[in-house]
Write an enzyme that holds these catalytic residues in place. Structure first.
Site, PDB file in Angstrom:
ATOM      1  N   ARG A  77     -35.572  80.197  45.147  1.00  0.00           N
ATOM      2  CA  ARG A  77     -36.493  80.555  46.236  1.00  0.00           C
ATOM      3  C   ARG A  77     -36.773  82.050  46.203  1.00  0.00           C
ATOM      4  O   ARG A  77     -35.853  82.860  46.072  1.00  0.00           O
ATOM      5  CB  ARG A  77     -35.880  80.165  47.580  1.00  0.00           C
ATOM      6  CG  ARG A  77     -36.749  80.460  48.802  1.00  0.00           C
ATOM      7  CD  ARG A  77     -36.015  80.077  50.077  1.00  0.00           C
ATOM      8  NE  ARG A  77     -35.748  78.650  50.128  1.00  0.00           N
ATOM      9  CZ  ARG A  77     -34.783  78.103  50.881  1.00  0.00           C
ATOM     10  NH1 ARG A  77     -33.983  78.865  51.601  1.00  0.00           N
ATOM     11  NH2 ARG A  77     -34.618  76.801  50.889  1.00  0.00           N
ATOM     12  N   ARG A 146     -32.850  86.137  56.242  1.00  0.00           N
ATOM     13  CA  ARG A 146     -33.728  85.455  55.300  1.00  0.00           C
ATOM     14  C   ARG A 146     -35.081  86.175  55.221  1.00  0.00           C
ATOM     15  O   ARG A 146     -35.263  87.251  55.792  1.00  0.00           O
ATOM     16  CB  ARG A 146     -33.913  84.002  55.734  1.00  0.00           C
ATOM     17  CG  ARG A 146     -32.598  83.188  55.831  1.00  0.00           C
ATOM     18  CD  ARG A 146     -32.030  82.862  54.472  1.00  0.00           C
ATOM     19  NE  ARG A 146     -30.850  81.999  54.540  1.00  0.00           N
ATOM     20  CZ  ARG A 146     -30.857  80.669  54.528  1.00  0.00           C
ATOM     21  NH1 ARG A 146     -32.000  80.012  54.470  1.00  0.00           N
ATOM     22  NH2 ARG A 146     -29.725  79.984  54.573  1.00  0.00           N
ATOM     23  N   CYS A 502     -36.106  71.880  58.539  1.00  0.00           N
ATOM     24  CA  CYS A 502     -36.751  72.918  57.732  1.00  0.00           C
ATOM     25  C   CYS A 502     -38.263  72.987  57.942  1.00  0.00           C
ATOM     26  O   CYS A 502     -38.857  74.052  57.805  1.00  0.00           O
ATOM     27  CB  CYS A 502     -36.426  72.711  56.251  1.00  0.00           C
ATOM     28  SG  CYS A 502     -34.695  72.997  55.848  1.00  0.00           S
TER      29      CYS A 502
END
Length: 637
Positions: A77, A146, A502
């Site tokens: 990612r 994140r 998610c």
């Protein structure tokens, strides 16, 4: 440094992952050792540390066979603050997907890209190529801040949007891990060439604000154990909820004066959607308004909130480790008081904001400086070539020919911007040739606003299908709406293969959450603007029963909605007791009008045409207009 845990937690054993982080030598081991081993997969301990480097170990569950080793592969990612993907990076990712991945890219709900299907032996080459092309995967996963989100729309004549981009990047820099492990493992110790971070960011990282900094540590903000769990931040502007701001651990809202000059930020905290089925102590939660800070204090308030979660978040139970649980357990006042201790002074009151709305900015638009941008819808974020729809080819061709930057959106779409007006026709020609629909009015509304997580076959947490199932389920819902005379209606549908959320299903008007093979927990009542939590109405709805369960709810919606009331607002207003009662007494095929039978009344042709024209202009049923007019007439008698 202040006490590292509340009294209630100091006598409890830390979770196993805390020990793995402590023994990792700041995210080095056992990844550094195992990446050199000729094996197909990493150990469980290495997998936990690997997340901080931006990768999850998965296996293709479609290929599982008894007695055989799992078909191990890595998902990688990228970290793209504000969704920014430079053209050079996009072309590198496109090539890597073909060379090492499964020939697709996937835009995430946090404005990054994922490459699926990478073998362990190719992981280092993949990361090295990404970093060498202005990208990074550091901190895209793991117990850390994140990817920092921001609205992707490039309004160059609206300074608040440019401030959101700027501060998303600066916060990403501020909270990026400082360990050299990433560069040692993946780049053989060579530091990546990247943009110089803002001097204020560097100063803020080094400034000790009443315990926010851990002295003499490789990680001055995070310390040896990093965060108790993942930490999610977004920066947005008043009124723009393209970022799902209420679902974030920390949200900053840019506040400007009438001249467009940055004054400060409104601060929200405590949002989060991950939960577990049959575990009432886990739940989705909306972020709360916390305070306002002037612009010069923004890094200090972020550090204060991060430090509060770092030092007081639950490190004994990972299901209870997110900031939302700390705020829920403490209450807003206690949380704000603790933040003020780290901040070093009292915070200012939250300032009034307009209502937040969701927009996706698809199609061709002006960006305010004479140039154009184009928003391209990507079904569930999956960039691929399939049949007549050659999206991967189209995007690569546009980047190669026009060298355009990209902003990924929080709704898994993509924006090309800084487009010269004279290039519009050529870009549109590429899209047309590849079968890509650009006009948002030509995209099925249910599909346009839907999101799904990857789920099966790659996600190890998936209970059932999501990305592969949602196109068919949306078609079935559309057919049911058409059958019931609700052709013009649509709503936000989101689907996940497990309760981790998610794709943020708990903010949707209609949310499907995997609860068993081929079955979903169904959530209703979220806002079309994602400002209200939905609620679960049924725990296990089998795929085969979706139409029979939804039909009476849609019928009641048609009969009882007020004006142009959205489906989510209707469910929230009506309440689940009334919905369940109606459903229990519903007979399929019964009249959907409010009466028991339909009465016919003839109208003159000119009156009918005027009624039809008015209904189309107002996007309302003709019957509703007739009832409204007659009610007013009879009331006047």
């Amino acid at each position: 440094m202040v006490n590292t845990a509340p009294t209630s937690l100091t006598n409890r054993k830390p979770s196993r992952v805390e020990g793995i982080k402590e023994n990792s030598n700041f995210l080095r081991e056992p990844v550094a050792t195992e990446i050199l081993q000729d094996t197909t997969h990493f150990s469980e301990d290495a997998v936990q540390i690997l997340k901080f480097h931006g990768s999850y170990q998965q296996d293709n569950r479609d290929n599982r066979a008894k007695g055989q080793e799992k078909d191990y592969q890595m998902m990688l990612r990228t970290k793209n603050p504000g969704g920014l993907v430079p053209p050079q990076l996009y072309l590198a990712l496109d090539q890597l997907a073909d060379e090492y991945g499964n020939h697709t890219l996937r835009a995430t709900t946090r404005q990054g890209f994922q490459i699926h299907g990478i073998l362990k032996k190719n992981l280092k080459s993949t990361i090295t190529t990404i970093v060498g092309n202005l990208g990074s995967t550091l901190g895209a996963c793991g117990d850390i801040n994140r990817n920092v989100m921001a609205p992707a729309v490039p309004f160059k004549n609206r300074p608040e949007y440019l401030y959101a981009w700027e501060y998303a990047q600066n916060l990403a820099d501020l909270l990026s891990p400082q360990t050299g492990a990433y560069y040692e493992i993946w780049l053989d110790g060579e530091k990546a060439i990247s943009a110089e971070e803002h001097p204020d960011v560097k100063a803020a990282r080094e400034k000790n604000g009443n315990g926010t900094i851990i002295h003499d540590s490789v990680e001055p903000i995070y310390g040896t154990h990093y965060m108790p769990r993942k930490f999610k931040i977004c920066v947005t502007v008043p009124g723009d909820n393209s970022v799902d701001l209420y679902s974030q651990d920390l949200t900053l809202v840019v506040m400007t004066n009438k001249k467009g000059e940055l004054q400060g930020f409104n601060v929200f905290a405590g949002g989060g959607l991950g939960r577990n089925h049959n575990k009432e102590e886990t739940f989705a939660r909306l972020a709360d308004p916390i305070c306002y800070v002037v612009k010069d204090d923004v890094y200090d308030i972020v550090k204060a909130i991060v430090a509060t979660q770092r030092d007081y978040g639950d490190r004994t139970d990972r299901r209870h480790a997110r900031l939302k649980y700390l705020i829920n357990d403490w209450g807003i006042d206690k949380f704000r008081a603790k933040v003020e201790e780290y901040f070093g002074k009292s915070v200012e009151p939250f300032k009034e904001l307009p209502k937040f709305k969701y927009q996706d900015f698809l199609g061709w638009n002006e960006q305010g400086d004479g140039k154009l941008f184009i928003g391209i819808s990507i079904d569930n974020g999956r960039v691929k070539d399939e049949g007549k729809f050659q999206l991967k080819t189209a995007l690569r061709s546009i980047v190669e020919q026009f060298n355009l930057p990209i902003r990924l959106t929080p709704n898994q779409n993509l924006i090309f911007y800084d487009i010269l007006p004279e290039d519009k026709e050529a870009i549109q020609e590429i899209l047309d040739k590849c079968g890509i629909i650009v006009d948002p009015t030509q995209i099925a509304a249910l599909t346009r606003y839907a999101m799904a997580c990857p789920a099966l076959p790659t996600c190890g947490l998936a209970i059932t299908e999501s990305e592969r199932a949602i196109p068919r389920i949306l078609e079935r819902i559309r057919a049911l709406l058409d059958k019931l005379g609700l052709q013009k209606d649509h709503f936000v549908v989101r689907m996940t293969g497990c309760p981790n959320g998610c794709a943020r299903p708990y903010m949707a008007e209609l949310g499907f959450v995997g609860s068993a093979p081929e079955s979903y927990q169904l959530w209703l009542g979220g806002s079309p603007d994602q400002t209200r939590l939905a609620q679960p109405i049924i725990e296990k709805l089998h795929d085969n029963d979706i139409e029979s369960f939804l039909e009476p709810i849609f019928v009641l919606f048609k009969k009882s909605r007020k004006g142009k009331e959205s489906f989510g607002d209707f469910c929230d207003r009506t309440g689940f007791d009334a919905i369940r009662e109606f459903s229990a007494n519903y007979t399929p095929g019964e009249p959907t009008s409010s009466g028991k039978s339909r009465h016919r009344v003839s109208l003159r042709d000119d009156v009918y045409l005027q009624l039809k024209e008015t209904a189309e202009k107002q996007d309302r049923p003709m019957t509703e207009l007739v009832h409204e007019a007659l009610d007013k007439y009879f009331q006047s008698l």
